[in-house]
Design a protein around this motif. Structure first.
Motif, PDB file in Angstrom:
ATOM      1  N   GLN B 274       0.833  -1.200   0.000  1.00 38.86           N
ATOM      2  CA  GLN B 274       0.000   0.000   0.000  1.00 38.86           C
ATOM      3  C   GLN B 274       0.873   1.257   0.000  1.00 38.86           C
ATOM      4  O   GLN B 274       0.574   2.228  -0.695  1.00 38.86           O
ATOM      5  CB  GLN B 274      -0.893  -0.008   1.234  1.00 38.86           C
ATOM      6  N   ALA B 275       1.949   1.201   0.758  1.00 39.32           N
ATOM      7  CA  ALA B 275       2.877   2.333   0.780  1.00 39.32           C
ATOM      8  C   ALA B 275       3.461   2.538  -0.610  1.00 39.32           C
ATOM      9  O   ALA B 275       3.618   3.662  -1.078  1.00 39.32           O
ATOM     10  CB  ALA B 275       3.976   2.083   1.802  1.00 39.32           C
ATOM     11  N   GLY B 276       3.754   1.414  -1.289  1.00 42.92           N
ATOM     12  CA  GLY B 276       4.250   1.503  -2.658  1.00 42.92           C
ATOM     13  C   GLY B 276       3.219   2.134  -3.576  1.00 42.92           C
ATOM     14  O   GLY B 276       3.515   3.026  -4.368  1.00 42.92           O
ATOM     15  N   LEU B 277       1.961   1.695  -3.400  1.00 45.70           N
ATOM     16  CA  LEU B 277       0.862   2.232  -4.198  1.00 45.70           C
ATOM     17  C   LEU B 277       0.714   3.728  -3.949  1.00 45.70           C
ATOM     18  O   LEU B 277       0.452   4.500  -4.874  1.00 45.70           O
ATOM     19  CB  LEU B 277      -0.430   1.501  -3.805  1.00 45.70           C
ATOM     20  N   GLY B 278       0.872   4.118  -2.713  1.00 48.91           N
ATOM     21  CA  GLY B 278       0.749   5.530  -2.347  1.00 48.91           C
ATOM     22  C   GLY B 278       1.717   6.419  -3.120  1.00 48.91           C
ATOM     23  O   GLY B 278       1.400   7.549  -3.465  1.00 48.91           O
ATOM     24  N   GLN B 279       2.893   5.860  -3.412  1.00 50.35           N
ATOM     25  CA  GLN B 279       3.893   6.638  -4.149  1.00 50.35           C
ATOM     26  C   GLN B 279       3.445   6.984  -5.564  1.00 50.35           C
ATOM     27  O   GLN B 279       3.916   7.950  -6.148  1.00 50.35           O
ATOM     28  CB  GLN B 279       5.211   5.853  -4.237  1.00 50.35           C
ATOM     29  N   TRP B 280       2.547   6.137  -6.106  1.00 49.24           N
ATOM     30  CA  TRP B 280       2.128   6.383  -7.491  1.00 49.24           C
ATOM     31  C   TRP B 280       1.017   7.413  -7.563  1.00 49.24           C
ATOM     32  O   TRP B 280       0.725   7.923  -8.642  1.00 49.24           O
ATOM     33  CB  TRP B 280       1.603   5.093  -8.134  1.00 49.24           C
ATOM     34  N   GLN B 281       0.400   7.673  -6.405  1.00 46.27           N
ATOM     35  CA  GLN B 281      -0.859   8.412  -6.395  1.00 46.27           C
ATOM     36  C   GLN B 281      -0.783   9.767  -7.060  1.00 46.27           C
ATOM     37  O   GLN B 281      -1.668  10.147  -7.809  1.00 46.27           O
ATOM     38  CB  GLN B 281      -1.319   8.599  -4.952  1.00 46.27           C
ATOM     39  N   ASP B 282       0.234  10.524  -6.745  1.00 50.62           N
ATOM     40  CA  ASP B 282       0.262  11.890  -7.242  1.00 50.62           C
ATOM     41  C   ASP B 282       1.199  12.049  -8.435  1.00 50.62           C
ATOM     42  O   ASP B 282       1.761  13.110  -8.659  1.00 50.62           O
ATOM     43  CB  ASP B 282       0.631  12.841  -6.101  1.00 50.62           C
ATOM     44  N   THR B 283       1.334  10.972  -9.166  1.00 46.89           N
ATOM     45  CA  THR B 283       2.205  11.050 -10.330  1.00 46.89           C
ATOM     46  C   THR B 283       1.432  11.518 -11.554  1.00 46.89           C
ATOM     47  O   THR B 283       0.205  11.462 -11.602  1.00 46.89           O
ATOM     48  CB  THR B 283       2.812   9.677 -10.660  1.00 46.89           C
ATOM     49  N   HIS B 284       2.162  11.927 -12.537  1.00 53.33           N
ATOM     50  CA  HIS B 284       1.609  12.342 -13.818  1.00 53.33           C
ATOM     51  C   HIS B 284       0.840  11.190 -14.471  1.00 53.33           C
ATOM     52  O   HIS B 284      -0.222  11.393 -15.075  1.00 53.33           O
ATOM     53  CB  HIS B 284       2.768  12.808 -14.722  1.00 53.33           C
ATOM     54  N   VAL B 285       1.382   9.982 -14.344  1.00 53.65           N
ATOM     55  CA  VAL B 285       0.748   8.818 -14.962  1.00 53.65           C
ATOM     56  C   VAL B 285      -0.651   8.590 -14.405  1.00 53.65           C
ATOM     57  O   VAL B 285      -1.610   8.351 -15.152  1.00 53.65           O
ATOM     58  CB  VAL B 285       1.619   7.552 -14.747  1.00 53.65           C
ATOM     59  N   THR B 286      -0.777   8.689 -13.080  1.00 52.57           N
ATOM     60  CA  THR B 286      -2.080   8.501 -12.456  1.00 52.57           C
ATOM     61  C   THR B 286      -3.050   9.584 -12.905  1.00 52.57           C
ATOM     62  O   THR B 286      -4.217   9.315 -13.198  1.00 52.57           O
ATOM     63  CB  THR B 286      -1.935   8.512 -10.916  1.00 52.57           C
ATOM     64  N   GLU B 287      -2.564  10.797 -12.981  1.00 58.87           N
ATOM     65  CA  GLU B 287      -3.398  11.916 -13.420  1.00 58.87           C
ATOM     66  C   GLU B 287      -3.938  11.669 -14.831  1.00 58.87           C
ATOM     67  O   GLU B 287      -5.130  11.826 -15.088  1.00 58.87           O
ATOM     68  CB  GLU B 287      -2.536  13.186 -13.399  1.00 58.87           C
ATOM     69  N   GLN B 288      -3.042  11.244 -15.718  1.00 62.01           N
ATOM     70  CA  GLN B 288      -3.442  10.954 -17.096  1.00 62.01           C
ATOM     71  C   GLN B 288      -4.430   9.791 -17.146  1.00 62.01           C
ATOM     72  O   GLN B 288      -5.399   9.821 -17.896  1.00 62.01           O
ATOM     73  CB  GLN B 288      -2.203  10.605 -17.943  1.00 62.01           C
ATOM     74  N   ALA B 289      -4.175   8.793 -16.324  1.00 59.23           N
ATOM     75  CA  ALA B 289      -5.052   7.621 -16.284  1.00 59.23           C
ATOM     76  C   ALA B 289      -6.460   8.038 -15.861  1.00 59.23           C
ATOM     77  O   ALA B 289      -7.459   7.590 -16.432  1.00 59.23           O
ATOM     78  CB  ALA B 289      -4.488   6.575 -15.325  1.00 59.23           C
ATOM     79  N   LEU B 290      -6.542   8.943 -14.881  1.00 61.66           N
ATOM     80  CA  LEU B 290      -7.851   9.390 -14.391  1.00 61.66           C
ATOM     81  C   LEU B 290      -8.576  10.219 -15.449  1.00 61.66           C
ATOM     82  O   LEU B 290      -9.796  10.107 -15.591  1.00 61.66           O
ATOM     83  CB  LEU B 290      -7.695  10.187 -13.100  1.00 61.66           C
ATOM     84  N   ILE B 291      -7.846  11.037 -16.163  1.00 65.31           N
ATOM     85  CA  ILE B 291      -8.469  11.814 -17.242  1.00 65.31           C
ATOM     86  C   ILE B 291      -9.034  10.857 -18.291  1.00 65.31           C
ATOM     87  O   ILE B 291     -10.154  11.021 -18.781  1.00 65.31           O
ATOM     88  CB  ILE B 291      -7.445  12.787 -17.882  1.00 65.31           C
ATOM     89  N   GLY B 292      -8.252   9.806 -18.592  1.00 63.66           N
ATOM     90  CA  GLY B 292      -8.721   8.790 -19.534  1.00 63.66           C
ATOM     91  C   GLY B 292     -10.014   8.134 -19.075  1.00 63.66           C
ATOM     92  O   GLY B 292     -10.934   7.902 -19.871  1.00 63.66           O
ATOM     93  N   VAL B 293     -10.114   7.844 -17.773  1.00 61.84           N
ATOM     94  CA  VAL B 293     -11.297   7.168 -17.230  1.00 61.84           C
ATOM     95  C   VAL B 293     -12.517   8.086 -17.262  1.00 61.84           C
ATOM     96  O   VAL B 293     -13.588   7.699 -17.739  1.00 61.84           O
ATOM     97  CB  VAL B 293     -11.040   6.682 -15.784  1.00 61.84           C
ATOM     98  N   THR B 294     -12.353   9.304 -16.776  1.00 65.15           N
ATOM     99  CA  THR B 294     -13.536  10.171 -16.658  1.00 65.15           C
ATOM    100  C   THR B 294     -14.035  10.638 -18.029  1.00 65.15           C
ATOM    101  O   THR B 294     -15.202  10.946 -18.184  1.00 65.15           O
ATOM    102  CB  THR B 294     -13.252  11.399 -15.769  1.00 65.15           C
ATOM    103  N   SER B 295     -13.138  10.664 -19.016  1.00 68.90           N
ATOM    104  CA  SER B 295     -13.586  11.076 -20.341  1.00 68.90           C
ATOM    105  C   SER B 295     -14.097   9.896 -21.167  1.00 68.90           C
ATOM    106  O   SER B 295     -14.550  10.069 -22.289  1.00 68.90           O
ATOM    107  CB  SER B 295     -12.445  11.772 -21.081  1.00 68.90           C
ATOM    108  N   GLY B 296     -14.010   8.694 -20.595  1.00 71.40           N
ATOM    109  CA  GLY B 296     -14.537   7.532 -21.304  1.00 71.40           C
ATOM    110  C   GLY B 296     -13.579   6.940 -22.329  1.00 71.40           C
ATOM    111  O   GLY B 296     -13.977   6.129 -23.159  1.00 71.40           O
ATOM    112  N   LEU B 297     -12.311   7.326 -22.281  1.00 73.60           N
ATOM    113  CA  LEU B 297     -11.331   6.788 -23.231  1.00 73.60           C
ATOM    114  C   LEU B 297     -10.740   5.470 -22.759  1.00 73.60           C
ATOM    115  O   LEU B 297     -10.375   4.614 -23.559  1.00 73.60           O
ATOM    116  CB  LEU B 297     -10.193   7.792 -23.458  1.00 73.60           C
TER     117      LEU B 297
END
Lengths: 321, 321
Positions: B274-297
């Motif tokens: 979980q601590a490892g997962l936490g490190q990914w949370q505020d990364t650019h990759v996660t941000e892009q992934a979330l934009i992909g999800v909310t826009s339906g891509l």
């Protein structure tokens, strides 16, 4: 029906399509993922209300009263009732228990009951999906009634925009509600059965607990109602509307919606990691690590590091999941 | 005091050493890990009893009555009362609420109250530690009283050898207990306040629920008591002893102990992941992934795979934790 067609019908507000979509989500059907993708851009509009409180305070009656009042204001209301499931009976315990007197055949109300999966699991993933799907189908507000126990309440705080915590004079003193850990998640307190003796005392006890906290962004109002007779319900809905205004003015309305998708993403990531962890469970390395721990040769942290190191060598942690 | 000395004193049954050790565990002190290692080989002897049930049934009174009866049989009794903590007050809600009339100064009874950390978290890790430490210090049985809400009850089933579910005629009909999801975890049912009207009905309702299940390894007995007057307590302890015999004959006594260490190891592994997962949370990759999800891509699963793939490249998942 093709998934694209199902999604289109759902977005047009078709009740049968909504029912089918929720069933797909409930059955953890593999099409769920794609269905969420198709509907995602159309979510985020509905005001999601959580209704919770200790057993016996009349939550179901309250939800029925809210629905009637909302219908008279021409809202399309979605209702999701979360039931605990029982390993004894294999199904939901309480069934369709929302009291919808006068609304049974109203196409503007959509009711779904859902069992939690197993004990202690909190809200199932399907509950989150259902709220999203009702939202996408144009129901607003979506009311989610939970069973009023710990873990579920913790989750309802994240799933709902506005949490209504229902109490009643007949349901024991307020320390018991505190015990159940639900005071802290309230955006609006509802004192149901407020015509009963002791209602003023319950109200005073809630106020006393609120006083312990010095600073509030939003001070939860305490609204007395008699849900069975629809008394106090318009006043309650006015408080709910005020809370929505607050969320909007505060930026939380938007933040909450982003956070919900983040939670969804996290839960998928977590499930994948957990599946990876599961692969290590019955390995020789884990067995040796446990022997080390119980005999006092290794600390638990050292044992965990052994397993992770081994897994790292195998690339299980990242490639295998 | 050095850790080795603390551990030695604790193993000799020293109450002050036990108190200090539990405090180390509660404070998540870094020495906790080493302390558990030193005491691990001396654990597994105590019979761990869980006492749970809905609010208001008299669990604390019941625990007091059990302790008195066990003391008269010269057992050294450890008691751990789990309180929900409140963000309002910052501490445990109920404090030392076990009623120990006549046992206050008895060195053969060790009582500790403990707050759960935050809502919905279930039993804190320190509760598991405390049971282990009391066990290592020679207390047997160790009684753990929980607040009777969902998640905690789910955990008590794993932590305890024998779970006593307390109900009472005054605490609402049994469907409400079912609602709270606690019927399924009972090894022994206790109907407290069985001198009140309605006790027979409560008993019948429990029996009816048990009847739904066709096959039992162990059919949970239903024992009426009046805890305030110590009535029915010896009979209850006889049922508890029978359950211990069953666990032994069945091999579960041993399996449960191994499983507890496995759970501990898992929770440490999980925290590391979980601590490892936490490190990914505020990364650019996660941000892009979330934009992909909310826009339906992207579907959520596709988004999760993107993050894991990226993390795999970075070796965060295994090296970074």
């Amino acid at each position: 029906m093709l998934l694209a067609e199902l999604s289109e019908r759902l977005l047009a507000g078709d009740r049968r399509a909504l029912a089918k979509a929720i069933t797909l989500a409930e059955n953890l059907d593999q099409r769920r993922d794609e269905l969420l993708r198709l509907t995602a851009p159309h979510t985020g509009r509905a005001h999601i209300l959580g209704v919770t409180g200790p057993p016996g305070v009349g939550k179901s009656t309250l939800v029925g009263a809210l629905a009637r009042s909302l219908r008279s204001a021409s809202c399309r209301v979605g209702i999701l009732a979360i039931d605990p499931s029982s390993p004894f009976t294999g199904g939901a315990l309480l069934g369709d228990r929302i009291r919808l007197d006068g609304l049974e055949n109203d196409p503007g109300v959509y009711v779904r009951s859902m069992a939690t999966r197993g004990l202690g699991g909190g809200l199932c993933r399907a509950a989150w999906d259902t709220a999203r799907l009702m939202d996408a189908a144009g129901f607003d507000p979506v009311i989610i009634e939970t069973v009023g126990v710990g873990q579920t309440d913790w989750e309802i705080r994240h799933l709902a925009d506005t949490v209504l915590v229902a109490l009643s004079p007949g349901a024991g003193d307020s320390i018991q509600a505190l015990k159940a850990g639900i005071m802290e998640i309230a955006d609006v307190f509802v004192i149901n059965k407020s015509d009963l003796p002791g209602a003023d005392q319950t109200r005073a006890e809630v106020a006393a607990v609120l006083d312990l906290q010095q600073v509030w962004d939003w001070l939860p109002p305490v609204q007395p109602v008699v849900a069975l007779e629809d008394r106090g319900i318009p006043e309650l809905l006015a408080q709910v509307a005020k809370h929505k205004e607050f969320l909007n003015s505060d930026g939380r309305w938007t933040t909450k919606r982003a956070q919900r998708w983040k939670t969804e993403l996290q839960s998928v990531l977590f499930a994948k990691l957990q599946a990876g962890l599961g692969q290590w469970q019955d390995t020789h390395v884990t067995e040796q690590a446990l022997i080390g721990v119980t005999s006092g040769l290794l600390t638990v942290t050292q044992a965990a590091d052994c397993i992770l190191e081994w897994a790292s060598g195998c690339q299980v942690a990242t490639d295998g999941v």
